[in-house]
Design a protein around this motif. Structure first.
Motif, PDB file in Angstrom:
ATOM      1  N   ASP A  15     -51.777 -55.035  36.619  1.00 49.82           N
ATOM      2  CA  ASP A  15     -50.649 -54.423  37.329  1.00 49.82           C
ATOM      3  C   ASP A  15     -50.414 -53.002  36.840  1.00 49.82           C
ATOM      4  O   ASP A  15     -50.878 -52.613  35.776  1.00 49.82           O
ATOM      5  CB  ASP A  15     -49.372 -55.235  37.094  1.00 49.82           C
ATOM      6  CG  ASP A  15     -49.449 -56.641  37.673  1.00 49.82           C
ATOM      7  OD1 ASP A  15     -50.124 -56.824  38.696  1.00 49.82           O
ATOM      8  OD2 ASP A  15     -48.839 -57.549  37.095  1.00 49.82           O
ATOM      9  N   GLN A  17     -48.358 -49.681  35.401  1.00 55.87           N
ATOM     10  CA  GLN A  17     -47.499 -49.431  34.248  1.00 55.87           C
ATOM     11  C   GLN A  17     -46.290 -48.606  34.684  1.00 55.87           C
ATOM     12  O   GLN A  17     -46.355 -47.846  35.639  1.00 55.87           O
ATOM     13  CB  GLN A  17     -48.314 -48.675  33.194  1.00 55.87           C
ATOM     14  CG  GLN A  17     -47.592 -48.438  31.903  1.00 55.87           C
ATOM     15  CD  GLN A  17     -48.508 -47.841  30.842  1.00 55.87           C
ATOM     16  OE1 GLN A  17     -49.644 -47.490  31.094  1.00 55.87           O
ATOM     17  NE2 GLN A  17     -47.998 -47.706  29.645  1.00 55.87           N
ATOM     18  N   PHE A  21     -45.552 -50.267  38.516  1.00 54.01           N
ATOM     19  CA  PHE A  21     -45.444 -51.723  38.602  1.00 54.01           C
ATOM     20  C   PHE A  21     -44.700 -52.132  39.873  1.00 54.01           C
ATOM     21  O   PHE A  21     -45.019 -53.144  40.492  1.00 54.01           O
ATOM     22  CB  PHE A  21     -44.724 -52.270  37.367  1.00 54.01           C
ATOM     23  CG  PHE A  21     -44.618 -53.764  37.328  1.00 54.01           C
ATOM     24  CD1 PHE A  21     -45.675 -54.523  36.843  1.00 54.01           C
ATOM     25  CD2 PHE A  21     -43.481 -54.416  37.764  1.00 54.01           C
ATOM     26  CE1 PHE A  21     -45.591 -55.907  36.797  1.00 54.01           C
ATOM     27  CE2 PHE A  21     -43.387 -55.794  37.726  1.00 54.01           C
ATOM     28  CZ  PHE A  21     -44.440 -56.544  37.240  1.00 54.01           C
ATOM     29  N   ARG A  26     -52.467 -54.874  42.251  1.00 53.57           N
ATOM     30  CA  ARG A  26     -53.236 -55.329  41.080  1.00 53.57           C
ATOM     31  C   ARG A  26     -54.643 -54.809  41.240  1.00 53.57           C
ATOM     32  O   ARG A  26     -55.274 -54.998  42.278  1.00 53.57           O
ATOM     33  CB  ARG A  26     -53.270 -56.846  41.000  1.00 53.57           C
ATOM     34  CG  ARG A  26     -51.964 -57.428  40.584  1.00 53.57           C
ATOM     35  CD  ARG A  26     -52.080 -58.886  40.253  1.00 53.57           C
ATOM     36  NE  ARG A  26     -50.930 -59.241  39.443  1.00 53.57           N
ATOM     37  CZ  ARG A  26     -50.389 -60.437  39.442  1.00 53.57           C
ATOM     38  NH1 ARG A  26     -50.895 -61.390  40.177  1.00 53.57           N
ATOM     39  NH2 ARG A  26     -49.351 -60.681  38.682  1.00 53.57           N
ATOM     40  N   ARG A  57     -49.342 -58.456  44.408  1.00 55.48           N
ATOM     41  CA  ARG A  57     -48.615 -59.542  43.743  1.00 55.48           C
ATOM     42  C   ARG A  57     -47.851 -60.388  44.734  1.00 55.48           C
ATOM     43  O   ARG A  57     -47.586 -61.539  44.482  1.00 55.48           O
ATOM     44  CB  ARG A  57     -47.648 -58.979  42.702  1.00 55.48           C
ATOM     45  CG  ARG A  57     -48.295 -58.590  41.422  1.00 55.48           C
ATOM     46  CD  ARG A  57     -47.285 -58.439  40.293  1.00 55.48           C
ATOM     47  NE  ARG A  57     -46.126 -57.655  40.619  1.00 55.48           N
ATOM     48  CZ  ARG A  57     -46.059 -56.326  40.556  1.00 55.48           C
ATOM     49  NH1 ARG A  57     -47.119 -55.634  40.183  1.00 55.48           N
ATOM     50  NH2 ARG A  57     -44.956 -55.693  40.851  1.00 55.48           N
ATOM     51  N   PHE A  91     -49.471 -54.420  24.562  1.00 51.13           N
ATOM     52  CA  PHE A  91     -48.459 -54.495  25.615  1.00 51.13           C
ATOM     53  C   PHE A  91     -48.166 -53.106  26.155  1.00 51.13           C
ATOM     54  O   PHE A  91     -48.466 -52.093  25.524  1.00 51.13           O
ATOM     55  CB  PHE A  91     -47.174 -55.141  25.083  1.00 51.13           C
ATOM     56  CG  PHE A  91     -46.443 -54.321  24.061  1.00 51.13           C
ATOM     57  CD1 PHE A  91     -45.420 -53.469  24.439  1.00 51.13           C
ATOM     58  CD2 PHE A  91     -46.787 -54.384  22.719  1.00 51.13           C
ATOM     59  CE1 PHE A  91     -44.745 -52.701  23.501  1.00 51.13           C
ATOM     60  CE2 PHE A  91     -46.124 -53.630  21.767  1.00 51.13           C
ATOM     61  CZ  PHE A  91     -45.102 -52.787  22.155  1.00 51.13           C
ATOM     62  N   TYR A  94     -43.160 -51.909  31.774  1.00 47.98           N
ATOM     63  CA  TYR A  94     -43.244 -51.828  33.233  1.00 47.98           C
ATOM     64  C   TYR A  94     -41.856 -51.668  33.830  1.00 47.98           C
ATOM     65  O   TYR A  94     -40.853 -52.001  33.198  1.00 47.98           O
ATOM     66  CB  TYR A  94     -43.972 -53.039  33.818  1.00 47.98           C
ATOM     67  CG  TYR A  94     -43.215 -54.350  33.731  1.00 47.98           C
ATOM     68  CD1 TYR A  94     -42.341 -54.731  34.741  1.00 47.98           C
ATOM     69  CD2 TYR A  94     -43.383 -55.201  32.653  1.00 47.98           C
ATOM     70  CE1 TYR A  94     -41.655 -55.932  34.673  1.00 47.98           C
ATOM     71  CE2 TYR A  94     -42.699 -56.397  32.574  1.00 47.98           C
ATOM     72  CZ  TYR A  94     -41.845 -56.755  33.587  1.00 47.98           C
ATOM     73  OH  TYR A  94     -41.165 -57.942  33.508  1.00 47.98           O
ATOM     74  N   ASN A 101     -38.776 -53.656  29.779  1.00 43.44           N
ATOM     75  CA  ASN A 101     -39.584 -54.822  30.144  1.00 43.44           C
ATOM     76  C   ASN A 101     -41.007 -54.630  29.644  1.00 43.44           C
ATOM     77  O   ASN A 101     -41.592 -53.571  29.838  1.00 43.44           O
ATOM     78  CB  ASN A 101     -39.612 -55.006  31.670  1.00 43.44           C
ATOM     79  CG  ASN A 101     -38.266 -55.367  32.226  1.00 43.44           C
ATOM     80  OD1 ASN A 101     -37.509 -56.111  31.616  1.00 43.44           O
ATOM     81  ND2 ASN A 101     -37.957 -54.840  33.390  1.00 43.44           N
ATOM     82  N   THR A 102     -41.568 -55.655  29.011  1.00 44.26           N
ATOM     83  CA  THR A 102     -42.924 -55.530  28.481  1.00 44.26           C
ATOM     84  C   THR A 102     -43.893 -56.470  29.190  1.00 44.26           C
ATOM     85  O   THR A 102     -43.550 -57.593  29.544  1.00 44.26           O
ATOM     86  CB  THR A 102     -42.970 -55.817  26.965  1.00 44.26           C
ATOM     87  OG1 THR A 102     -42.414 -57.091  26.714  1.00 44.26           O
ATOM     88  CG2 THR A 102     -42.258 -54.762  26.182  1.00 44.26           C
ATOM     89  N   TYR A 103     -45.104 -55.979  29.382  1.00 45.84           N
ATOM     90  CA  TYR A 103     -46.236 -56.692  29.967  1.00 45.84           C
ATOM     91  C   TYR A 103     -47.171 -56.943  28.789  1.00 45.84           C
ATOM     92  O   TYR A 103     -47.808 -56.023  28.295  1.00 45.84           O
ATOM     93  CB  TYR A 103     -46.864 -55.777  31.016  1.00 45.84           C
ATOM     94  CG  TYR A 103     -47.968 -56.311  31.867  1.00 45.84           C
ATOM     95  CD1 TYR A 103     -47.724 -56.613  33.209  1.00 45.84           C
ATOM     96  CD2 TYR A 103     -49.267 -56.460  31.399  1.00 45.84           C
ATOM     97  CE1 TYR A 103     -48.744 -57.051  34.051  1.00 45.84           C
ATOM     98  CE2 TYR A 103     -50.285 -56.894  32.219  1.00 45.84           C
ATOM     99  CZ  TYR A 103     -50.018 -57.184  33.544  1.00 45.84           C
ATOM    100  OH  TYR A 103     -51.029 -57.614  34.368  1.00 45.84           O
TER     101      TYR A 103
END
Length: 111
Positions: A15, A17, A21, A26, A57, A91, A94, A101-103
């Motif tokens: 996804d 960044q 996001f 994707r 997504r 990580f 996003y 918020n973390t991916y």
């Protein structure tokens, strides 16, 4: 995501960044990676140089005319950290960076 010793990378369904996001795409393909040290710590810089697949997504973003065209190349900056078991953790943030918020990437066992 596969990071090879020779600096090449294989990306699958990654996804966007930060605010990218929100566009809902994707990307899959090949590229390169590099581990760098900067003031905030170590960062893995990942660059997609050849897109092989594009996915969405959700069905809404695939048909929404206001959604920007997904990029054919893209780059990410993954922060490098350690978890409570001293395992490496990659990580990125996003959405709105101010929200935090973390991916988080997880490692597949046996790889």
């Amino acid at each position: 995501m596969v990071l090879r010793k020779d600096g090449t990378a294989l990306l699958e369904k990654l996804d966007g960044q930060d605010f990218d996001f929100e566009d809902g795409w994707r990307l899959s393909g090949t590229g390169s990676w590099q581990l760098t040290d900067d003031d905030g710590g170590q960062v893995v810089r990942l660059a997609l140089t050849a897109r092989t697949r594009l996915e969405s997504r959700s069905p809404a973003t695939a048909t929404d005319a206001s959604t920007p065209e997904p990029p054919s190349t893209h780059s990410w900056s993954f922060c490098v950290d350690r978890d409570q078991h001293d395992e490496l953790k990659l990580f990125f943030f996003y959405g709105d960076p101010d929200i935090g918020n973390t991916y988080v990437m997880t490692r597949e066992t046996g790889s």
